[in-house]
Design an enzyme around this catalytic site. Structure first.
Site, mmCIF file in Angstrom:
data_model
loop_
_atom_site.group_PDB
_atom_site.id
_atom_site.type_symbol
_atom_site.label_atom_id
_atom_site.label_comp_id
_atom_site.label_asym_id
_atom_site.label_seq_id
_atom_site.Cartn_x
_atom_site.Cartn_y
_atom_site.Cartn_z
ATOM 1 N N ALA A 62 0.809 -1.102 -0.021
ATOM 2 C CA ALA A 62 -0.068 -0.003 0.118
ATOM 3 C C ALA A 62 0.809 1.129 0.051
ATOM 4 C CB ALA A 62 -0.957 0.011 1.292
ATOM 5 N N HIS B 59 6.845 6.015 1.811
ATOM 6 C CA HIS B 59 7.606 4.865 1.452
ATOM 7 C C HIS B 59 8.773 5.189 0.361
ATOM 8 C CE1 HIS B 59 3.992 2.640 2.530
ATOM 9 N NE2 HIS B 59 4.680 2.091 3.520
ATOM 10 N N LYS C 135 7.886 7.628 11.691
ATOM 11 C CA LYS C 135 6.609 7.712 11.978
ATOM 12 C C LYS C 135 6.305 6.643 12.805
ATOM 13 C CE LYS C 135 2.599 6.579 9.896
ATOM 14 N NZ LYS C 135 1.959 5.764 10.851
ATOM 15 N N VAL D 26 7.109 11.785 6.364
ATOM 16 C CA VAL D 26 6.666 12.815 5.122
ATOM 17 C C VAL D 26 4.956 13.037 5.547
ATOM 18 C CG1 VAL D 26 5.892 12.684 2.709
ATOM 19 C CG2 VAL D 26 8.057 11.375 3.588
ATOM 20 N N LEU E 213 1.812 10.998 6.345
ATOM 21 C CA LEU E 213 1.368 9.962 5.415
ATOM 22 C C LEU E 213 1.324 8.573 5.885
ATOM 23 C CD1 LEU E 213 2.987 10.620 2.120
ATOM 24 C CD2 LEU E 213 0.939 11.788 3.218
ATOM 25 N N GLU F 188 4.008 8.261 -0.858
ATOM 26 C CA GLU F 188 5.071 9.046 -0.989
ATOM 27 C C GLU F 188 6.089 8.684 0.251
ATOM 28 O OE1 GLU F 188 6.241 10.388 -3.784
ATOM 29 O OE2 GLU F 188 7.796 11.543 -2.263
#
Ligand code: PAF
Length: 283
Positions: free
Chosen positions: A20, A25, A148, A175, A183, A23
Site C-alpha cells: 500500500a 515509502h 512515524k 513525510v 502519511l 510517498e
C-alpha cells in the site's frame, strides 16, 4: 545480483514494507538509494512487500489491510528499486497456518508492552520476528525505517544491537500532507470529516514543540488543549518520553532532547504520530 554486488564491495540497502505504498515509502527508498551510494558507485536497493500476519492482533485490520501489489511495483520501479521481494505467507512462515510462529522467536523486552504495545499486545513481537527473518533473507548492510512508527524504529535498533545483526538502521523523517497529517497507508480509511479532524494530531505535536521551552508539562498541556478541538479524536495516549522511549525524569536541564508521541482513533481508524522536542531550550 546481491551476491555480485557484495562481491564488488557494494552496500545493499533495504526498505521493508507492508505494501500500500505511498510517498512516505518512496522517500524511504530514496534515502536507501542515497545511503548505499559512495565512491561514485551505487549499491542495490531491495524493497519487501509483505503484510505480516504475526503483527496483527485479533480484531485488527489484517483482512482489510490494503493490498495493492501492482501499484506498489510501479512505485518501486519509479523509485529505481532494484529488487522487490513479495513473498507469500507460507514462504515466510513455512508451518503456516497450523504453526503460526517459528519455534525460535524474538522476545522484544519491556519496551514492547508500552504505548503501541499496550493497545496492540503481540504487535512488536510479530514485527520483530518478521524483520529478523527479512534481515536474514536479504542480508542488507543498511535498512531504512520511517520515524512515524517511532517505537518500531527504536525496537528495531534494539534488535540489531542486542542480537549483533550488523545492519545499519536508518530512521527517515516523516513525510506529511500539506496540512501536516503524517502519511500512512491507513489514512485511506478516513472519511471526509475524519480526514479534516486527523490534522489535530499533528497540530497538537506542533503546539508541544512550540511550548517545549517551558518544560514537558506545559508542552503536554498545550498539545492536550489542541487535541480537544478535534471533536472526533478519541485519544489513546499522549506522552513525552526520552528519545529512547524511557520515562523522562521530573527535572531535566535546559536543552534536554525528548520525544512526544500521540495515538488516537478517528472512528475505527487508529493513527499515530510523534515529533522531537527540546525541553527548556529554544522553541
Ligand atoms: O512498518 C511496517 O510497514 C512493518 O511494520 C514492517 C517493518 C514492514 C514489518 O512488517
Amino acid at each position: 545480483m546481491l551476491a555480485r554486488a557484495r562481491a564488488a564491495g557494494e552496500r545493499v540497502g533495504f526498505v521493508p514494507t507492508m505494501g500500500a505504498l505511498h510517498e512516505g515509502h518512496a522517500s524511504l527508498m530514496r534515502t536507501a538509494r542515497e545511503r548505499v551510494a559512495g565512491d561514485g558507485r551505487s549499491g542495490p536497493v531491495v524493497a519487501s512487500v509483505f503484510v505480516n500476519p504475526l503483527q496483527f492482533g485479533a480484531g485488527e485490520d489484517l483482512d482489510r489491510y490494503p493490498r495493492t501489489l501492482d501499484a506498489d511495483l510501479e512505485l518501486c520501479a519509479r523509485e529505481g528499486v532494484d529488487i522487490v521481494f513479495a513473498p507469500s505467507v507460507e514462504e515466510v512462515y513455512p508451518g503456516w497456518p497450523e504453526q503460526r510462529e517459528p519455534q525460535v522467536t524474538v522476545e522484544p523486552g519491556p519496551l514492547a508492552d508500552v504505548l503501541e504495545g499496550r493497545s496492540r499486545p503481540g504487535h512488536f513481537r510479530g514485527m520483530l520476528v518478521v524483520v529478523a527473518k527479512l534481515f536474514g533473507l536479504v542480508r542488507p548492510d543498511l535498512a531504512v525505517f520511517g520515524q512515524k512508527d517511532y517505537q518500531q524504529l527504536v525496537l528495531v535498533r534494539q534488535l540489531v544491537a542486542d542480537l549483533c545483526l550488523g545492519v545499519d538502521v536508518v530512521g527517515a523523517a516523516t513525510v506529511r500532507e500539506p496540512d501536516g497529517l503524517a502519511l500512512s497507508s491507513r489514512n485511506r480509511y478516513l472519511d471526509a470529516d475524519q480526514r479534516i479532524e486527523a490534522v489535530y494530531l499533528h497540530r497538537a505535536l506542533r503546539e508541544a514543540q512550540e511550548n517545549a521551552r517551558y518544560g514537558a508539562a506545559v508542552a503536554l498541556d498545550a498539545a492536550r488543549a489542541e487535541l480537544r478541538l478535534g471533536k472526533g479524536v478519541d485519544l489513546d495516549y499522549l506522552v513525552v518520553t526520552t528519545p529512547e522511549l524511557t520515562e523522562l525524569p521530573a527535572d531535566v536541564p535546559p536543552g534536554t532532547e525528548a520525544r512526544i508521541l500521540v495515538a488516537a482513533r478517528l472512528g475505527t481508524t487508529r493513527l499515530i504520530d510523534n515529533l522531537p522536542l527540546t525541553l527548556g531550550g529554544p522553541p
